[in-house]
Design a protein around this motif. Structure first.
Motif, PDB file in Angstrom:
ATOM      1  N   TYR A  12      61.162 -20.935  25.456  1.00  0.00           N
ATOM      2  CA  TYR A  12      61.518 -20.139  26.782  1.00  0.00           C
ATOM      3  C   TYR A  12      62.601 -19.097  26.489  1.00  0.00           C
ATOM      4  N   PRO A  13      62.220 -17.782  25.836  1.00  0.00           N
ATOM      5  CA  PRO A  13      63.121 -16.922  25.500  1.00  0.00           C
ATOM      6  C   PRO A  13      64.108 -16.528  26.679  1.00  0.00           C
ATOM      7  N   VAL A  14      63.560 -16.491  27.936  1.00  0.00           N
ATOM      8  CA  VAL A  14      64.811 -15.892  28.998  1.00  0.00           C
ATOM      9  C   VAL A  14      64.453 -17.271  29.801  1.00  0.00           C
ATOM     10  N   LYS A  15      65.895 -17.803  29.957  1.00  0.00           N
ATOM     11  CA  LYS A  15      66.005 -18.848  30.686  1.00  0.00           C
ATOM     12  C   LYS A  15      65.397 -18.758  32.190  1.00  0.00           C
ATOM     13  N   SER A  16      64.702 -19.965  32.511  1.00  0.00           N
ATOM     14  CA  SER A  16      63.864 -20.090  33.644  1.00  0.00           C
ATOM     15  C   SER A  16      62.787 -19.116  34.043  1.00  0.00           C
ATOM     16  N   GLN A  50      65.410 -21.002  38.553  1.00  0.00           N
ATOM     17  CA  GLN A  50      64.137 -21.276  39.216  1.00  0.00           C
ATOM     18  C   GLN A  50      64.459 -22.287  40.628  1.00  0.00           C
ATOM     19  N   ARG A  51      65.434 -22.971  40.188  1.00  0.00           N
ATOM     20  CA  ARG A  51      66.003 -23.989  41.119  1.00  0.00           C
ATOM     21  C   ARG A  51      66.315 -23.203  42.776  1.00  0.00           C
ATOM     22  N   ILE A  52      67.115 -21.911  42.392  1.00  0.00           N
ATOM     23  CA  ILE A  52      67.235 -21.272  43.606  1.00  0.00           C
ATOM     24  C   ILE A  52      66.216 -20.223  43.908  1.00  0.00           C
ATOM     25  N   TYR A  53      65.852 -19.727  42.886  1.00  0.00           N
ATOM     26  CA  TYR A  53      64.763 -18.513  42.858  1.00  0.00           C
ATOM     27  C   TYR A  53      63.224 -19.055  42.344  1.00  0.00           C
ATOM     28  N   PRO A  54      62.574 -19.648  43.043  1.00  0.00           N
ATOM     29  CA  PRO A  54      61.333 -20.026  42.411  1.00  0.00           C
ATOM     30  C   PRO A  54      60.382 -18.834  42.042  1.00  0.00           C
ATOM     31  N   VAL A 215      63.039 -28.176  39.781  1.00  0.00           N
ATOM     32  CA  VAL A 215      62.140 -27.174  38.921  1.00  0.00           C
ATOM     33  C   VAL A 215      60.759 -27.885  39.094  1.00  0.00           C
ATOM     34  N   THR A 216      60.868 -29.165  38.671  1.00  0.00           N
ATOM     35  CA  THR A 216      59.868 -29.881  38.347  1.00  0.00           C
ATOM     36  C   THR A 216      58.763 -29.638  39.411  1.00  0.00           C
ATOM     37  N   THR A 217      59.062 -29.626  40.509  1.00  0.00           N
ATOM     38  CA  THR A 217      58.046 -29.370  41.889  1.00  0.00           C
ATOM     39  C   THR A 217      57.456 -28.158  42.047  1.00  0.00           C
ATOM     40  N   GLY A 223      54.642 -20.366  41.880  1.00  0.00           N
ATOM     41  CA  GLY A 223      55.995 -20.391  42.624  1.00  0.00           C
ATOM     42  C   GLY A 223      56.231 -21.323  43.685  1.00  0.00           C
ATOM     43  N   ILE A 224      55.152 -22.003  44.096  1.00  0.00           N
ATOM     44  CA  ILE A 224      55.225 -22.785  45.361  1.00  0.00           C
ATOM     45  C   ILE A 224      55.503 -24.227  45.035  1.00  0.00           C
TER      46      ILE A 224
END
Length: 269
Positions: A12-16, A50-54, A215-217, A223-224
């Motif tokens: 995952y080169p760029v985190k998230s 992604q936790r904040i910005y899915p 993030v697993t959800t 992105g939903i």
């Protein structure tokens, strides 16, 4: 115990952002080559997740020749970045409880990611001089880590996902869990019972179960968010109020690993 074989390798080169599925990868001191060496930060230098910005899930990443190619899966907007491209402009960045120095990559990158995500942000790179130690409570020999959450690797057995999917109405792909290494063979959660194993000349040590977050959800294609898999995992994978799935690894040695390599168990817990 049946033999275990490496079935998938992800970076995952760029985190998230999106992951890349590889057939072969080089293990370096911080983890797999190019894994989470880049990160997006806000105006205060705090990491984006992604936790904040899915919506970050919607940016796919590909490694082509000497470039990273980014593509927004719904708008089709794209951007290419030379792997060597980075400025001398250093800033302090914050990832969880760590503050480290990173280099701003380029103004063009900042603009594209800010426009694409709808968040004012900057793309930064962790250069080789930046040392981010693994938590001393789990390190063996002053191991270091990239911009991954806390450890150089995450491993999950395919049997563990199969076990989870047998309990779900809608089966989930492995990308929900963002592992670096996936293996076939063994019982579900065999990774929890291994103290050390080797792939070729490299030794790996599962040192901490991976506590899973929201993030697993997030569906990595849309992105939903939904309630699964945390709702189901919570019924049988809760330990000390944390939902565990997968094992974080540290390692000793460097070199190449390939899909099909055998994981040789050195010691069980």
């Amino acid at each position: 115990m049946s033999k275990l074989f490496l079935s998938e390798i992800f970076i995952y080169p760029v985190k998230s952002l999106g992951g890349i599925n590889l057939k072969i990868s080089e293990v370096e001191p911080r983890g797999l080559r190019y894994d989470r060496r880049w990160m997006l930060v806000d105006e205060k230098g705090k990491f984006l997740t992604q936790r904040i910005y899915p919506q970050m899930a919607l940016i796919s990443v590909e490694l082509e020749d000497n470039r990273l190619e980014f593509n927004h899966t719904t708008t089709g907007s794209s951007f290419a970045l030379n792997l060597e491209e980075v400025t001398n402009n250093e800033i302090d960045v914050i990832i969880w409880n760590d503050k480290v120095i990173a280099n701003i990559v380029s103004e063009k990158a900042n603009e594209w990611f800010s426009d694409t995500l709808g968040i004012k942000c900057r793309l930064v790179y962790m250069n080789d001089n930046t040392i981010r130690p693994v938590d001393k409570n789990y390190s063996h020999n002053n191991e270091v880590v990239s911009f991954a959450d806390a450890f150089p690797f995450l491993i999950i057995g395919q049997s563990s996902l199969d076990d989870l999917n047998s309990r779900l109405q809608t089966k989930l792909p492995m990308n929900r869990f963002r592992p670096n290494l996936v293996f076939t063979g063994g019982e579900p959660f065999a990774e929890d019972r291994i103290k050390s194993f080797s792939i070729g000349d490299i030794t790996f040590y599962p040192v901490k179960p991976c506590a899973r977050c929201v993030v697993t959800t997030i569906d990595q294609q849309t992105g939903i968010k939904s309630e699964e898999p945390l709702r189901t995992l919570s019924t049988y994978r809760t330990f000390n109020n944390k939902i565990n799935f997968g094992q974080n690894l540290i390692h000793k040695g460097t070199g190449f690993i390939s899909v099909g390599d055998e994981l040789k168990i050195i010691e069980q817990k």
